[in-house]
Scaffold this active site. Structure first.
Site, mmCIF file in Angstrom:
data_model
loop_
_atom_site.group_PDB
_atom_site.id
_atom_site.type_symbol
_atom_site.label_atom_id
_atom_site.label_comp_id
_atom_site.label_asym_id
_atom_site.label_seq_id
_atom_site.Cartn_x
_atom_site.Cartn_y
_atom_site.Cartn_z
ATOM 1 N NE ARG A 129 -18.801 -22.107 -32.486
ATOM 2 C CZ ARG A 129 -17.505 -22.393 -32.291
ATOM 3 N NH1 ARG A 129 -16.556 -21.633 -32.793
ATOM 4 N NH2 ARG A 129 -17.155 -23.436 -31.584
ATOM 5 N N GLY A 130 -18.262 -20.749 -28.806
ATOM 6 C CA GLY A 130 -17.238 -21.495 -28.085
ATOM 7 C C GLY A 130 -17.213 -20.974 -26.656
ATOM 8 C CB ALA A 131 -17.415 -22.757 -23.421
ATOM 9 N NE ARG A 182 -25.169 -20.347 -27.784
ATOM 10 C CZ ARG A 182 -24.303 -21.134 -28.444
ATOM 11 N NH1 ARG A 182 -23.142 -20.645 -28.846
ATOM 12 N NH2 ARG A 182 -24.606 -22.391 -28.700
ATOM 13 C CD GLN A 229 -20.876 -25.655 -34.072
ATOM 14 O OE1 GLN A 229 -21.321 -26.588 -34.740
ATOM 15 N NE2 GLN A 229 -21.614 -25.045 -33.165
ATOM 16 C CG ASP A 231 -20.029 -25.935 -24.650
ATOM 17 O OD1 ASP A 231 -19.858 -27.003 -25.269
ATOM 18 O OD2 ASP A 231 -19.896 -24.823 -25.175
ATOM 19 C CG ASN A 260 -18.318 -30.749 -26.219
ATOM 20 O OD1 ASN A 260 -18.061 -29.547 -26.120
ATOM 21 N ND2 ASN A 260 -17.842 -31.488 -27.204
ATOM 22 C CE LYS A 261 -22.246 -27.182 -30.374
ATOM 23 N NZ LYS A 261 -23.374 -26.296 -30.014
HETATM 24 O O1 MRU Z 1 -22.536 -23.828 -29.807
HETATM 25 P P1 MRU Z 1 -21.089 -23.484 -29.776
HETATM 26 O O2 MRU Z 1 -20.438 -23.518 -31.125
HETATM 27 O O3 MRU Z 1 -20.805 -22.221 -29.011
HETATM 28 O O4 MRU Z 1 -20.493 -24.697 -28.954
HETATM 29 C C1 MRU Z 1 -19.377 -24.617 -28.202
HETATM 30 C C2 MRU Z 1 -18.325 -25.442 -28.728
HETATM 31 O O5 MRU Z 1 -17.585 -25.012 -29.580
HETATM 32 C C3 MRU Z 1 -18.102 -26.759 -28.229
HETATM 33 O O6 MRU Z 1 -19.092 -27.545 -27.831
HETATM 34 C C4 MRU Z 1 -16.737 -26.985 -27.754
HETATM 35 O O7 MRU Z 1 -16.388 -28.286 -27.888
HETATM 36 C C5 MRU Z 1 -16.468 -26.409 -26.388
HETATM 37 S S1 MRU Z 1 -15.846 -24.791 -26.484
HETATM 38 C C6 MRU Z 1 -14.123 -24.977 -26.304
#
Ligand code: MRU
Length: 361
Positions: free
Chosen positions: A53-55, A90, A202, A242, A252-253
């Site tokens: 996970r993570g962009a 996703r 997270q 993201d 973002n999250k």
């Molecule tokens: O749903 P996720 O865990 O894949 O979300 C992505 C993230 O980790 C974040 O939103 C993050 O801040 C950006 S990715 C560097």
């Protein structure tokens, strides 16, 4: 970065030279388990089920996913089928589509028997670039922390972050965490407030990373940040993203937006760590970003080891749940974008950065 005392990236090729290795992030921070991806479908499920996970890391896994598909069949139909499938893993992080497009652009003009090797090479290049970009984000963010430390006469700088934009969300260093690691390594006193980031927690990954690197930190519940800012206990906020749209809005999250509002109310600078692969000039504004809705079960249940260490799922409510995974922070709430091209102020600067980064590809 180090994990269990050993330097590692968050994605690698196994000794056979083609199997893709990742950490199973569903098991962290409780257990350190590696996973092997041997097919494009393995890559698809790893992304969709958030084993990875993570962009930026999602983009890297998708790039290798295309390589895994082409290893089996390098023909046009197989390329397009794998692309289409991986692109649905996703919906929100733009890096997924950016990475897939990038690999397809490289392999499409080639003969079918040349495509797999070229895709592997491009995926490896993308990973190396991610590491370099994050290091540069660290360079760009370091002076911000140094300046606060100077103004505080060397007292620890309190930084709040949300979600995990650390090395586990990228290939190495992380985006939002890169300046933190750089500052800590330089001997600047730091303390990080780590939002728990319900429902997927997270924040536990961020706390795990910071602990591995020896950075002082405290995990806080998602609603604590407002009070801490009101009490003057937050010197700056830095988050990952993201997707940043043409007008500078930040996806973002879920929960990021509320932190940005609180930061503005209390005069706390709010920075977004933004690699160029996460910038999406084709989407005009935050309202046009597809926001992923995940299962309500993520809200209704929590999972973790019981006292005997056995992974256990516990129901916390029987109510219906709604679970949007991301939100939009309007550009007006952003103090600056910390990028590989330096600290940028707004949409015009971002457009210039994007023009430069496309020349690179
Ligand atoms: O749903 P996720 O865990 O894949 O979300 C992505 C993230 O980790 C974040 O939103 C993050 O801040 C950006 S990715 C560097």
């Amino acid at each position: 970065m180090k994990i269990a005392g050993e330097s590692s990236r968050s994605i690698w090729l196994e000794e056979d030279g083609w199997t893709v290795g990742i950490f199973d992030q569903r098991r962290l921070p409780w257990a350190l388990e590696r996973m092997c991806l041997r097919t494009a479908d393995d890559a698809f499920y790893a992304i969709a089920d958030m084993a990875t996970r993570g962009a930026p890391l999602i983009g890297a896994v998708a790039a290798y996913g295309l390589a895994l598909a082409l290893r089996v069949d390098g023909g046009d139909a197989a390329l397009e089928a794998a692309f289409a499938r991986l692109a649905t893993a996703r919906p929100t992080a733009i890096n997924l589509f950016w990475a897939l497009e990038r690999v397809r652009r490289v392999v499409a003009p080639l003969a079918s028997d040349e495509r797999a090797a070229a895709a592997y090479a491009e995926a490896a290049r993308l990973c190396d670039e991610d590491v370099a970009v994050n290091r540069a984000i660290g360079d760009a963010g370091l002076p911000l922390i140094r300046e606060i430390a100077r103004a505080k006469g060397g007292a620890p700088v309190n930084i709040l972050t949300h979600c995990n934009a650390g090395w586990l969300a990228t290939v190495d260093w992380g985006t939002a965490t890169a300046p933190l690691y750089r500052a800590h390594d330089e001997g600047i006193g730091l303390h990080v407030w780590v939002d728990e980031t319900r429902p997927r927690n997270q924040g536990a990954l961020t706390a795990f990373e910071l602990a591995e690197h020896g950075v002082p930190h405290s995990l806080i519940v998602d609603n604590a940040g407002g009070l801490l800012m009101q009490q003057g206990q937050v010197d700056m906020v830095i988050v990952g993203t993201d997707r940043v749209t043409a007008n500078g809005d930040v996806c973002n999250k879920i929960g990021t937006y509320l932190k940005a509002l609180a930061a503005q109310a209390h005069g706390v600078p709010f920075y977004v760590a933004l690699p160029s692969g996460t910038y999406d000039p084709a989407t005009p504004d935050g309202g046009s970003v597809p926001i992923e809705e995940r299962s309500g079960d993520e809200v209704c249940f929590i999972t973790g080891p019981d006292d005997a260490g056995v992974p256990t799922r516990v129901r916390v409510t029987g109510s219906p749940a709604h679970n949007p995974a991301f939100d939009i922070t309007p550009t007006a709430l952003v103090t600056g974008y910390v990028t590989e091209a330096g600290l940028l102020a707004g949409p015009a600067d971002l457009a210039r950065m994007f023009a430069l980064s496309t020349e690179k590809v």
